[in-house]
Enzyme design. Structure first.
Site, short mmCIF file in Angstrom:
data_model
loop_
_atom_site.label_atom_id
_atom_site.label_comp_id
_atom_site.label_asym_id
_atom_site.label_seq_id
_atom_site.Cartn_x
_atom_site.Cartn_y
_atom_site.Cartn_z
N ASN A 100 0.87 -1.17 0.00
CA ASN A 100 0.00 0.00 0.00
C ASN A 100 0.90 1.21 0.00
O ASN A 100 1.77 1.32 0.85
CB ASN A 100 -0.86 -0.06 1.29
N LYS A 603 -22.46 10.93 -5.14
CA LYS A 603 -21.02 11.14 -5.15
C LYS A 603 -20.52 11.45 -6.56
O LYS A 603 -19.66 12.29 -6.75
CB LYS A 603 -20.31 9.91 -4.57
O1 M6R Z 1 -16.13 13.45 -9.55
P1 M6R Z 1 -16.11 14.89 -9.90
O2 M6R Z 1 -14.98 15.63 -9.26
O3 M6R Z 1 -16.15 15.14 -11.37
O4 M6R Z 1 -17.46 15.50 -9.30
C1 M6R Z 1 -17.84 16.80 -9.59
C2 M6R Z 1 -18.90 17.27 -8.63
O5 M6R Z 1 -20.07 16.51 -8.77
C3 M6R Z 1 -18.41 17.20 -7.18
O6 M6R Z 1 -17.24 17.94 -7.02
C4 M6R Z 1 -19.46 17.77 -6.21
O7 M6R Z 1 -19.63 19.13 -6.43
C5 M6R Z 1 -18.96 17.49 -4.79
N1 M6R Z 1 -19.58 16.31 -4.28
C6 M6R Z 1 -19.19 18.61 -3.86
O8 M6R Z 1 -18.65 18.35 -2.62
#
Ligand code: M6R
Length: 608
Positions: A100, A603
């Site tokens: 790891n 997410k």
């Molecule tokens: O996986 P990604 O970085 O492309 O996701 C983009 C957004 O959906 C993400 O950053 C979202 O705004 C966060 N969950 C906010 O905390």
């Protein structure tokens, strides 16, 4: 970040290892594998994808043996596939290892071994360790591992078995975590406590720079130079659920506190003490950086907020016009993207549909595409010409924290690399940034020590419906991310804006007690931002400032001050965001919300 599990005792090792890995899947889940010693030989089974695939394989073709090691992977070197999955062996199958972390000098080690005739079957740094240990082996696994790790540089945990020594597992901790679980006539090894809690609550924590030797009847720890270590056993009282979050009540808080380590990993092997830079998967054609006349950054949400920091950093350091655009806007905007430009698509997951579409459009228009992403082998990484992995490790909480912070560090590394090619960064500035970047993980740790102060301030936000975040330049970029964190988990309406914009409308909403968070780290605009504080104070606002620890002025203007250590102003976002993450977290906890899975959010947004 990956998960490691080992077992030696009277029972069948494989099911115990699979069960332990299941509880470590939060550390990585792109492939998994197990190796078992049946008393005569070592057998390895591994599979790309989540652990379920490997478990199904083993249900059909069980591995028999009572000593084994296993691994669940979060790829850093080499795509996530069967070949790169751990465990790895030397060609003769004499030594098997899981690991790891990152072996920084693996390319040099591999070249050396290859020059001596070694053949490699994967792209990983881990396989190099298996070869090295086999090369050093003279009948004692512990000594072979000691000699091998003497040649390896990096931050890692390594676990090894030898075909010639059944019932023995040897491990090393070089920063990446490792614990021993002590059972009755059986021993366990794991990256984290949850993996072994169902078997024993007696554990021993292995410290940095220590070696472990376990057999069914005993364990011992010694230093790398062979001095025995006397370590007391601990009794773990956490519930299994608590243990999975490392004792933290939520993954978000755990991930906020993982940021010093995440920053270390992002920098590891890329920025040497002497300032030399190695961005292994960024391979611009000759003269590309020198002739670059436009940079496009595209992303969504938090990733775009990192992009807003990047825009300022690239323009200041490189003097290249840079635009940071919402991916969902850019893809339909018929943008003036042209050949010779660089498009940086930023995405934690590398799977956000809008970001992929905007990145594809930029590529079709002849722009060179660089992916700044956390997930090795993600769609974005596969489509890009160049990749800079953030190495934040898996981020479980929907609210992104460590991924954002490591994206920022990735942008500084890129700016330095391109700036050197363009010869536009003054030597003194370059030196100052390199030194400050190398010291940043420790400073992030210092900000985390203010957690209780932040929690006390958070109590002042709980009953409010509206919050404003302001700042100028880089401080505004940080304010945007602080505001997003606040709204997505506290459900308080929150807006961020440049401090100078307030008086053009939003000031009408500021009344007695309205919380206004002000980020104030940029020297050139400091006085201007103080004027904005005075405007909101005159309307009765509650002002919470984020400022340097040696700022003696700010206490005269703000009601509360969240302090961060001094760094060059260009780097302040990496520190200034940390108290804002903690603030959002504590406000949301006080309001009783689901921290890790806020309502209506996912997410990864893989649909348009
Ligand atoms: O996986 P990604 O970085 O492309 O996701 C983009 C957004 O959906 C993400 O950053 C979202 O705004 C966060 N969950 C906010 O905390």
């Amino acid at each position: 970040m990956c998960g490691i599990m080992g077992y030696v005792g009277p029972r069948d090792a494989a099911p115990i290892i699979i069960d332990g890995l299941k509880r470590l899947e939060y550390r990585g889940y792109d492939s998994a594998g197990v190796a078992v010693h049946d008393g005569t030989s070592l057998t390895v089974a591994k599979a790309e994808g989540k652990l379920g695939r490997l478990a199904a394989m083993l249900a059909e073709h069980p591995l028999v043996g009572s000593c084994g090691i296993g691994h669940t992977r979060w790829a850093t070197h080499g795509a996530p596939n069967d070949r790169n999955a751990h465990p790895h062996t030397d060609p003769a199958g004499e030594i098997v290892v899981v690991h790891n972390g990152i072996i920084e000098n693996f390319v040099a080690l591999k070249e050396n071994l290859a020059a001596g005739g070694a053949d490699f079957s994967s792209e990983t740094d881990t396989e190099v360790l298996a070869h090295l240990i086999a090369h050093e082996y003279q009948g004692d696994l512990l000594e072979a591992v000691r000699r091998a790790v003497g040649k390896a540089e990096g931050a890692y945990a390594l676990v090894a078995m030898s075909r010639r020594e059944p019932d023995r597992i040897v491990a090393v901790r070089m920063i990446s975590p490792l614990v021993i679980g002590i059972g009755k006539g059986e021993m366990f090894l794991a990256s984290d406590v949850p993996a072994i809690l169902h078997h024993t609550r007696d554990i021993v924590v292995v410290e940095n720079g220590e070696m472990v030797d376990i057999t069914p009847d005993g364990w011992r720890i010694e230093t790398l130079d062979g001095r025995p270590v006397d370590r007391a056993m601990l009794e773990i009282t956490w519930s299994a659920e608590q243990a999975e979050r490392g004792g933290y009540p939520h993954f978000m808080l755990k991930e906020i506190f993982e940021q010093p380590q995440a920053a270390t990993d992002t920098l590891s092997g890329r920025l040497d003490e002497d300032g030399s830079l190695v961005l292994d998967k960024v391979d611009f054609p000759d003269g590309f950086g020198r002739d670059l006349d436009k940079i496009w950054i595209t992303a969504c949400g938090t990733a775009l907020h990192a992009g807003h920091v990047g825009k300022v950093v690239f323009e200041r350091l490189l003097r290249v016009p840079t635009e940071a655009a919402f991916a969902h806007e850019l893809r339909y905007a018929d943008p003036l993207i042209a050949p010779g430009s660089l498009t940086i698509a930023i995405s934690q997951s590398g799977e956000t549909a809008d970001t992929l579409a905007a990145a594809g459009l930029a590529k079709n228009r002849g722009s060179r595409l660089l992916a700044l992403t956390n997930v090795v082998g993600s769609t974005l990484s596969r489509e890009a010409d160049d990749i800079l992995y953030t190495r934040a490790g898996p981020e479980i909480a929907v609210a992104s924290t460590k991924a954002y912070l490591t994206m920022l560090i990735g942008e500084y590394l890129l700016a330095l690399a391109i700036g050197r090619e363009r010869r536009v960064i003054a030597a003194a500035t370059d030196d100052e940034l390199v030194r400050a970047l190398r010291g940043i993980p420790v400073k992030i740790g210092e900000v985390l020590k203010t957690d209780q102060e932040v929690e006390a301030i958070a109590a002042r936000f709980v009953g409010h419906d509206d919050v404003y975040f302001i700042g100028r330049g880089l401080d505004h970029a940080v304010a945007m991310e602080g505001s997003l964190k606040m709204k997505e988990i506290s459900y308080i309406h929150s807006e961020a804006m440049p401090a100078g914009e307030l008086k053009h409308g939003t000031l009408a909403l500021v009344t007695a007690g309205t919380p206004v968070v002000v980020v104030l780290t940029q020297k050139e605009v400091y006085d201007k931002t103080v004027s904005a504080i005075q405007e909101v104070k005159a309307r009765g606002a509650l002002v919470i400032a984020v400022a340097y620890e040696d700022d003696t002025e700010i206490a005269k203007h703000a009601d509360e001050v969240l302090r961060i250590p001094r760094v060059p102003d260009l780097l302040s976002p990496v520190l200034a965001i940390v108290p804002l993450q903690l603030l959002a977290y504590h406000v949301a906890v006080a309001r009783g919300h689901d921290i890790d899975q806020p309502r209506n959010l996912a997410k990864s947004v893989t649909v348009e």
